[in-house]
Design an enzyme around this catalytic site. Structure first.
Site: not given
Ligand code: ADE
Length: 262
Positions: A24, A90, A204-205, A228
Site C-alpha cells: 500500500e 477483516g 491491528m493498528e 477477509d
Molecule cells: N487485517 C486484515 N485482516 C485481518 C484479520 N483477519 N485480523 C486482524 N487484522 C486484519
C-alpha cells in the site's frame, strides 16, 4: 522538524498517510513525484506532495505498538495536522464482505482488559474505550469511497473484479476494533462478534493511532478495505488481495480526498 519549506520560513503542517503494508505504501509513493526520505526509529518517512498537498507517508509496520510509535514520531517530529490510516481489515459484522470498505467513526482495542480495576476495553486513566475519528475527514473519505465503489472495474479491471468476486461493494461506517492478533478462525471472530456486536471490522493498528491522536488533540481518520472475513479462510489470497485490490483502492481514495482539500 522535517518540513517542505525553505529554511527560515514557517513550516507548512503536513497530512500523514499511514499504511500498514508495504504494497500500500509503495502505491502511494508511486504517486508522489518529489518524495524525500527521512529515517527515524527504523522507519522511512517519505515527505513530499500528493495531489499538490504536502504529505508525509510512512509504513507503520504491523501491530498496536508499532503503530503508536509511528504516530508519535509523526506528531513530534513532523508536526502533522492530521493522520489518515489506510489498509485492510477483516470483516466482522454480517454483510461486511471482502471488497467492501469501512470508514471508522470510532475505534476500540478489543484485546485491552484491565478489569476489574477499570471497565473492560477502557484505556486505563483515560476514561475512554472508544476513540472517535474526525468527522470532517471521515465524511470526505466516505464520499470518496462511495464514488470509488460505484465502479470498481474502472479502477481494477473486469478480470480482478471477477477473480475476487467484487460484486456491488459497499461502504460501511462505524466501529473498527484493533488488537495484536490476526483473527483467522471462525471461533475467534464469533467471539468478537458476541463481545462487540456493533464492531464492523477488525485490524491491528487503528485504535492505537486513535489513542495517540486523541492525546495530542490531532484529527485522525481510518479507512480500511475488507480483505477477509476474519475466519478460517482469512489468510487465503490475502497477499494478492492487498497488492491487487486494496493498494489501488487506498491510493485512489486518498488521492480523491486530497484533491478536494483547499
Ligand atoms: N487485517 C486484515 N485482516 C485481518 C484479520 N483477519 N485480523 C486482524 N487484522 C486484519
Amino acid at each position: 522538524m522535517a518540513s517542505l519549506n525553505e529554511p527560515g520560513s514557517e513550516p507548512t503542517p503536513v497530512i500523514a498517510i499511514v499504511a500498514a503494508m508495504h504494497e500500500e505504501l509503495s502505491a502511494v509513493l508511486a504517486q508522489m513525484p518529489d518524495e524525500r526520505r527521512t529515517r527515524i526509529a527504523g522507519r522511512d518517512f517519505w515527505v513530499g506532495h500528493l495531489q499538490g498537498q504536502p504529505v508525509v507517508a510512512v509504513l507503520s509496520r504491523i501491530g498496536k505498538v508499532a503503530a503508536a510509535i509511528t504516530a508519535t514520531v509523526l506528531l513530534e517530529r513532523f508536526g502533522v495536522r492530521a493522520i489518515v490510516f489506510t489498509g485492510v481489515a477483516g470483516g466482522l459484522a454480517p454483510g461486511v464482505k471482502v471488497g467492501d470498505m469501512v470508514v471508522a467513526t470510532r475505534l476500540l482495542q478489543h484485546d485491552l482488559d484491565a478489569s476489574p480495576i477499570f471497565p473492560k476495553y477502557e484505556v486505563p486513566l483515560s476514561g475512554h474505550a472508544r476513540f472517535a475519528t474526525d468527522t470532517a475527514i471521515s465524511d470526505a473519505l466516505a464520499a470518496a469511497s462511495v464514488e470509488l465503489l460505484r465502479d470498481p472495474a474502472a479502477l481494477l479491471g473486469h478480470q480482478v473484479v471477477e477473480d475476487f468476486n467484487l460484486r456491488a461493494p459497499r461502504l460501511h461506517r462505524g466501529l473498527i476494533v484493533s488488537g495484536d492478533r490476526f483473527v483467522s478462525t471462525a471461533a475467534e471472530s464469533d467471539a468478537l462478534r458476541r463481545a462487540l456486536p456493533d464492531a464492523l471490522a477488525v485490524e491491528m493498528e487503528g485504535a492505537a493511532v486513535a489513542q495517540v491522536c486523541h492525546d495530542y488533540g490531532v484529527p485522525f481518520a481510518a479507512v480500511r478495505t475488507i480483505s477477509d472475513r476474519a475466519d478460517d479462510d482469512a489468510h487465503r489470497d490475502f497477499t494478492r488481495f492487498v497488492s491487487v485490490v486494496a493498494s489501488r483502492y487506498s491510493v485512489a481514495l486518498v488521492e480523491r480526498w486530497l484533491a478536494t482539500l483547499p
